[in-house]
Design an enzyme around this catalytic site. Structure first.
Site, PDB file in Angstrom:
ATOM      1  N   HIS A 158      -8.517 -11.333   3.012  1.00  0.00           N
ATOM      2  CA  HIS A 158      -8.011 -10.753   4.260  1.00  0.00           C
ATOM      3  C   HIS A 158      -8.237 -11.675   5.446  1.00  0.00           C
ATOM      4  CE1 HIS A 158      -5.996  -6.937   4.684  1.00  0.00           C
ATOM      5  NE2 HIS A 158      -6.434  -6.846   5.926  1.00  0.00           N
ATOM      6  N   TYR A 169      -5.123  -7.362  17.465  1.00  0.00           N
ATOM      7  CA  TYR A 169      -5.114  -8.818  17.636  1.00  0.00           C
ATOM      8  C   TYR A 169      -4.998  -9.215  19.104  1.00  0.00           C
ATOM      9  CZ  TYR A 169      -4.475  -8.785  12.605  1.00  0.00           C
ATOM     10  OH  TYR A 169      -4.648  -8.572  11.265  1.00  0.00           O
ATOM     11  N   HIS A 182       2.775  -3.356   8.881  1.00  0.00           N
ATOM     12  CA  HIS A 182       1.915  -2.294   9.390  1.00  0.00           C
ATOM     13  C   HIS A 182       2.730  -1.023   9.608  1.00  0.00           C
ATOM     14  CE1 HIS A 182      -1.183  -5.358  11.127  1.00  0.00           C
ATOM     15  NE2 HIS A 182      -1.463  -5.014   9.887  1.00  0.00           N
ATOM     16  N   LYS A 221       0.837  -1.200   0.000  1.00  0.00           N
ATOM     17  CA  LYS A 221       0.000   0.000   0.000  1.00  0.00           C
ATOM     18  C   LYS A 221       0.874   1.252   0.000  1.00  0.00           C
ATOM     19  CE  LYS A 221      -3.446   0.031   2.885  1.00  0.00           C
ATOM     20  NZ  LYS A 221      -4.216  -0.108   4.139  1.00  0.00           N
TER      21      LYS A 221
END
Length: 413
Positions: A358, A393, A384, A286
């Protein structure tokens, strides 16, 4: 049977190459052979070509005058009498492209753009060149901006001066609940960015971006949906690796489940991105960021099996190709998501909030956390930007949460 084999035996093709459209038919046949179309698709395309040319010439047009307008009129006429086929438009687009490559018909007519579309196009160029946004993000911004512009300024740029905070707020209030809360929040962000751009470029004199309302949305409020390791393995085992499609889907699922890549990252993976000697893979992530990751042996084995035994011959450098001709890479990550959804259905796994690519990324992170991996390690693997994206998480580690919970007043109920 591929296009070349079919054309060598086809009575329909022999009639066309000895008929009045022989030059067009020959060029179209070469195009279909080069793209590796199958027998059924080739037959359908030739039949459609014959009907198109008969209709076109029968209406008083010269063959060399063929263009998109005539094709649209032909399809409109055809759909009144026959059930449309999903591949008709793409087949005729292929025909026009082949004829233009050989100079047999004129170039495509320029598309007439409305004033709204031209304003949004310039906005898209600004987002791409000056802000560095990815193509998919620019596309979504343009779509939402065009919708906003058409509603609040239906007559074009002449109405920019009449824009007020009340008009902007009214638009947001009307459309905030069109989709989910996340969709509404994204819409507000795009409207805010578009208004900021209009003020920056001098289209509006008042800075209206600050008057766009915010949609309340608790950050990281939800729980990630994940599969336990045994169900992930069940999905992998359900792939028929003896077929070309099965070997491709298995390799895709291995990358999703073992490396945690996003759907778009798998779709854009190129052959040159894999360094077999060093055992690494270059991921295009990304925000135009790139990262080099280690390639697991089992994942590499799955990719090699697909390349050797399942991947069709193609000039395309993408690792994963369409099984049906033309054999090119996927247009976006949506195809990878569909592969994941079909794999879950094939394995009989349902009852989860999300069914897509995902899900395997969440499953990998959850399994690593329960195996003792730290948040920093998981965040590094998943690439990330912020540790907050990884901390979500922690909600899934029930045993560690029990240690932090306070005792219930009065003892166990």
């Amino acid at each position: 049977m591929n296009a070349t084999d079919y054309l060598n035996r086809s009575a329909l093709y022999r009639k066309l190459v000895y008929g009045p459209y022989r030059e067009f038919a020959g060029v179209y046949a070469v195009k279909m052979s080069n793209e590796g179309l199958g027998r059924q698709c080739t037959w359908r395309s030739l039949s459609l070509f014959r009907d198109l040319m008969d209709w076109h010439v029968g209406n008083g047009h010269a063959p060399q005058d063929l263009n998109e307008i005539h094709v649209d009129r032909f399809l409109e006429h055809r759909f009144k009498h026959w059930k449309p086929d999903s591949g008709d438009r793409s087949a005729l687009r292929r025909l026009l492209l082949a004829l233009r490559e050989k100079g047999l018909i004129p170039a495509a007519l320029p598309i007439q753009r409305s004033e709204h579309e031209m304003i949004v196009d310039v906005f898209g160029q600004y987002l791409s060149t000056e802000r560095g946004l990815a193509a998919a993000t620019v596309g979504s911004h343009k779509l939402l901006s065009l919708r906003f512009l058409r509603e609040v300024c239906p007559f074009g740029a002449d109405e920019f001066a009449a824009l007020t905070p009340e008009i902007v707020i009214g638009y947001v209030e009307r459309h905030a609940l069109d989709g989910s809360a996340d969709s509404g929040k994204a819409m507000c962000g795009v409207v805010r960015a578009f208004l900021r751009y209009l003020h920056l470029k001098g289209f509006i004199s008042t800075p209206l971006a600050d008057c766009v309302p915010s949609i309340r949305r608790w950050r990281l409020a939800g729980l990630p949906t994940f599969l336990p390791p045994e169900k992930v393995q069940k999905v992998l085992d359900a792939c028929d690796r003896t077929t070309a499609m099965g070997s491709r889907d298995y390799a895709v699922l291995m990358i999703l489940a073992k490396l945690g890549l996003r759907a778009s990252e798998v779709a854009t993976l190129n052959l040159d991105d894999i360094d077999w000697q060093s055992g690494t893979i270059l991921v295009h992530g990304k925000g135009r960021r790139q990262a080099t990751m280690p390639l697991r042996h089992d994942v590499g084995t799955a990719i090699v099996a697909y390349i050797r035994h399942g991947r069709p011959a193609s000039a395309c450098h993408r690792v994963f190709l369409r099984t049906l001709a033309p054999h090119v890479g996927f247009a976006s990550g949506c195809a990878i998501t569909m592969i994941a959804k079909q794999a879950l259905e094939r394995a009989g796994i349902d009852g989860y909030a999300h069914h897509g690519a995902h899900l395997f990324r969440h499953s990998l992170a959850t399994d690593l956390l329960r195996s003792g991996a730290s948040f920093a390690e998981i965040g590094q693997l998943l690439r990330h930007r912020s540790i907050d994206s990884t901390r979500i998480y922690a909600k899934l580690d029930i045993e560690k949460l029990r240690e932090l919970s306070l005792p219930w007043p009065g003892g166990v109920q």
